[in-house]
Design a protein around this motif. Structure first.
Motif, short mmCIF file in Angstrom:
data_model
loop_
_atom_site.label_atom_id
_atom_site.label_comp_id
_atom_site.label_asym_id
_atom_site.label_seq_id
_atom_site.Cartn_x
_atom_site.Cartn_y
_atom_site.Cartn_z
N ALA A 79 30.72 1.52 -33.68
CA ALA A 79 29.68 1.11 -32.73
C ALA A 79 28.53 2.10 -32.74
O ALA A 79 27.69 2.10 -31.84
N ALA A 80 28.50 2.96 -33.76
CA ALA A 80 27.45 3.96 -33.95
C ALA A 80 27.48 5.05 -32.89
O ALA A 80 26.46 5.65 -32.57
N ARG A 81 28.67 5.32 -32.35
CA ARG A 81 28.85 6.40 -31.38
C ARG A 81 29.87 7.41 -31.92
O ARG A 81 30.79 7.04 -32.66
N VAL A 82 29.73 8.66 -31.50
CA VAL A 82 30.69 9.71 -31.85
C VAL A 82 31.54 9.96 -30.62
O VAL A 82 31.06 10.51 -29.62
N PRO A 83 32.80 9.54 -30.62
CA PRO A 83 33.63 9.68 -29.43
C PRO A 83 34.10 11.10 -29.20
O PRO A 83 34.37 11.85 -30.15
N ARG A 84 34.18 11.48 -27.93
CA ARG A 84 34.77 12.77 -27.54
C ARG A 84 36.07 12.49 -26.81
O ARG A 84 36.09 11.72 -25.84
N ASP A 122 34.19 20.16 -18.91
CA ASP A 122 33.57 19.91 -20.22
C ASP A 122 33.24 18.43 -20.40
O ASP A 122 32.22 18.08 -21.00
N ALA A 123 34.12 17.56 -19.90
CA ALA A 123 33.86 16.13 -20.00
C ALA A 123 32.65 15.73 -19.17
O ALA A 123 31.82 14.92 -19.61
N HIS A 124 32.53 16.30 -17.96
CA HIS A 124 31.34 16.05 -17.13
C HIS A 124 30.08 16.48 -17.88
O HIS A 124 29.09 15.74 -17.91
N GLN A 125 30.12 17.64 -18.49
CA GLN A 125 28.95 18.15 -19.20
C GLN A 125 28.59 17.26 -20.40
O GLN A 125 27.42 17.03 -20.68
N ALA A 126 29.61 16.76 -21.08
CA ALA A 126 29.35 15.89 -22.21
C ALA A 126 28.66 14.60 -21.76
O ALA A 126 27.73 14.12 -22.41
N LEU A 127 29.10 14.04 -20.64
CA LEU A 127 28.46 12.84 -20.12
C LEU A 127 27.02 13.13 -19.70
O LEU A 127 26.13 12.30 -19.91
N GLU A 128 26.79 14.30 -19.13
CA GLU A 128 25.43 14.68 -18.75
C GLU A 128 24.51 14.79 -19.96
O GLU A 128 23.30 14.59 -19.84
N ARG A 129 25.10 15.08 -21.13
CA ARG A 129 24.31 15.19 -22.37
C ARG A 129 24.23 13.85 -23.10
O ARG A 129 23.74 13.80 -24.23
N GLY A 130 24.72 12.79 -22.48
CA GLY A 130 24.59 11.47 -23.07
C GLY A 130 25.65 11.11 -24.08
O GLY A 130 25.46 10.20 -24.90
N LYS A 131 26.81 11.77 -24.03
CA LYS A 131 27.87 11.53 -25.00
C LYS A 131 28.81 10.42 -24.53
O LYS A 131 28.77 9.95 -23.40
N THR A 132 29.68 10.00 -25.45
CA THR A 132 30.70 8.99 -25.18
C THR A 132 32.05 9.67 -25.04
O THR A 132 32.50 10.35 -25.97
N ILE A 133 32.70 9.48 -23.91
CA ILE A 133 34.02 10.05 -23.66
C ILE A 133 35.07 8.95 -23.73
O ILE A 133 34.89 7.87 -23.15
N VAL A 134 36.17 9.22 -24.44
CA VAL A 134 37.32 8.33 -24.46
C VAL A 134 38.43 8.99 -23.65
O VAL A 134 38.78 10.16 -23.92
N ILE A 135 38.98 8.27 -22.69
CA ILE A 135 40.00 8.86 -21.83
C ILE A 135 41.21 7.93 -21.72
O ILE A 135 41.07 6.70 -21.69
N TYR A 136 42.38 8.54 -21.70
CA TYR A 136 43.64 7.83 -21.52
C TYR A 136 44.21 8.22 -20.16
O TYR A 136 44.85 9.27 -20.03
N PRO A 137 43.99 7.42 -19.13
CA PRO A 137 44.45 7.79 -17.78
C PRO A 137 45.96 7.93 -17.63
O PRO A 137 46.42 8.53 -16.66
N ASP A 138 46.74 7.41 -18.58
CA ASP A 138 48.19 7.64 -18.55
C ASP A 138 48.48 9.14 -18.61
O ASP A 138 49.49 9.60 -18.10
N LEU A 159 35.37 11.24 -13.18
CA LEU A 159 34.30 11.15 -14.16
C LEU A 159 33.42 9.93 -13.90
O LEU A 159 32.19 10.00 -13.97
N ALA A 160 34.04 8.81 -13.58
CA ALA A 160 33.30 7.57 -13.39
C ALA A 160 32.36 7.62 -12.20
O ALA A 160 31.25 7.09 -12.25
N LEU A 161 32.80 8.27 -11.12
CA LEU A 161 32.01 8.28 -9.89
C LEU A 161 30.99 9.41 -9.83
O LEU A 161 30.04 9.34 -9.07
N ALA A 162 31.18 10.43 -10.64
CA ALA A 162 30.24 11.55 -10.63
C ALA A 162 28.97 11.24 -11.42
O ALA A 162 27.99 11.97 -11.31
N HIS A 163 28.99 10.18 -12.19
CA HIS A 163 27.85 9.83 -13.05
C HIS A 163 27.61 8.33 -12.96
O HIS A 163 28.54 7.53 -12.95
N ASP A 164 26.36 7.95 -12.91
CA ASP A 164 26.01 6.53 -12.88
C ASP A 164 25.94 6.04 -14.33
O ASP A 164 24.87 5.95 -14.94
#
Length: 258
Positions: A79-84, A122-138, A159-164
């Motif tokens: 999808a042309a994204r680099v996942p973190r 670190d995940a919050h900071q990555a989202l602030e920089r416009g990155k794509t985060i993959v998370i497994y809530p399990d 993560l979801a609620l701290a960023h729009d």
């Protein structure tokens, strides 16, 4: 609906680019993991266009095999994204793999240590920089005997609620057929099929601008994982269980731990 290969071509102008040595390590990862996943399984994908072409995004998936991050990384990259990913810190001790993880900005998780919260920061900071985060809530590979999600952790809601940002629920099925960690079975032959479905972004408007207390965190966590579970049911052609599996009590439960 665009096929993964054509979608990446369509997004060539907006595709995420690595910089410096990260470009080399990303290229190496692509050279290794694309052929590897292709050899292990056919991949069928629906809804990949729901991943935004640019800007921050949080992808929420189920977790059934150690192969999940490899297949997920390749699919998201289409999808042309680099996942973190948030991955066990011990992987950073593996020669060469450490360089790849650092080069493509993966996020180490230090469970049970004083640095346990660093991964979330670190995940919050990555989202602030416009990155794509993959998370497994399990939090780990599901222990549910039938492969359904376990009671999810609320880190996904933090993560979801701290960023729009777009929060994309997704499900994947088939990797466990190739490698089953708990049964210690690796079965590459005959070649399997791994199926993905990416849903539309969750509507979290009701939670924007409100106090994010424990109740709100649990509600958003379950909203996300309920949707993941429903998508998994679609892939499997089965009715998902009404409750999440709780490994602590060896049964199904619905009171996710914080």
């Amino acid at each position: 609906m665009a096929e993964p290969k054509s979608l990446r071509r369509q997004r060539r102008q907006s595709s995420e680019k690595a910089r410096g040595m990260g470009k080399f390590w990303l290229g190496l990862a692509r050279a290794v993991f694309y052929p590897l996943t292709g050899a292990l399984a056919r991949t069928e994908v629906r809804g990949l266009e729901n991943i935004p072409a640019d800007g921050p995004a949080l992808l929420v998936l189920n977790h059934v095999s150690h192969l999940d991050p490899v297949f997920d990384a390749v699919t998201v990259h289409r999808a042309a994204r680099v996942p973190r990913f948030l991955a066990k810190h011990t992987l950073w001790n593996v020669p060469v793999l450490k360089n790849v993880l650092v080069g493509v900005e993966q996020i180490p998780v230090y469970r049970g240590t004083a640095d346990a919260q660093k991964s979330l920061r670190d995940a919050h900071q990555a989202l602030e920089r416009g990155k794509t985060i993959v998370i497994y809530p399990d939090g780990t590979i599901t222990k549910d005997p039938d492969g359904w999600p376990m009671t999810p952790k609320v880190g996904v809601a933090r993560l979801a609620l701290a960023h729009d940002i777009p929060v994309i629920p997704a499900a994947r099925w088939g990797t466990k057929d190739v490698y089953d960690h708990y049964e210690k079975r690796f079965r590459p032959f005959p070649r399997k099929t791994v199926k993905f479905v990416f849903g539309e972004p969750l509507d979290l408007s009701a939670y924007r601008g409100m106090e994010h207390d424990g109740q709100a965190l649990r509600e958003v966590t379950h909203l996300a994982m309920n949707r993941v579970r429903d998508l998994l049911g679609e892939i499997r052609g089965e009715e998902p269980p009404a409750e999440f599996y709780s490994s602590a009590r060896k049964k199904r439960g619905d009171d996710g731990a914080a």
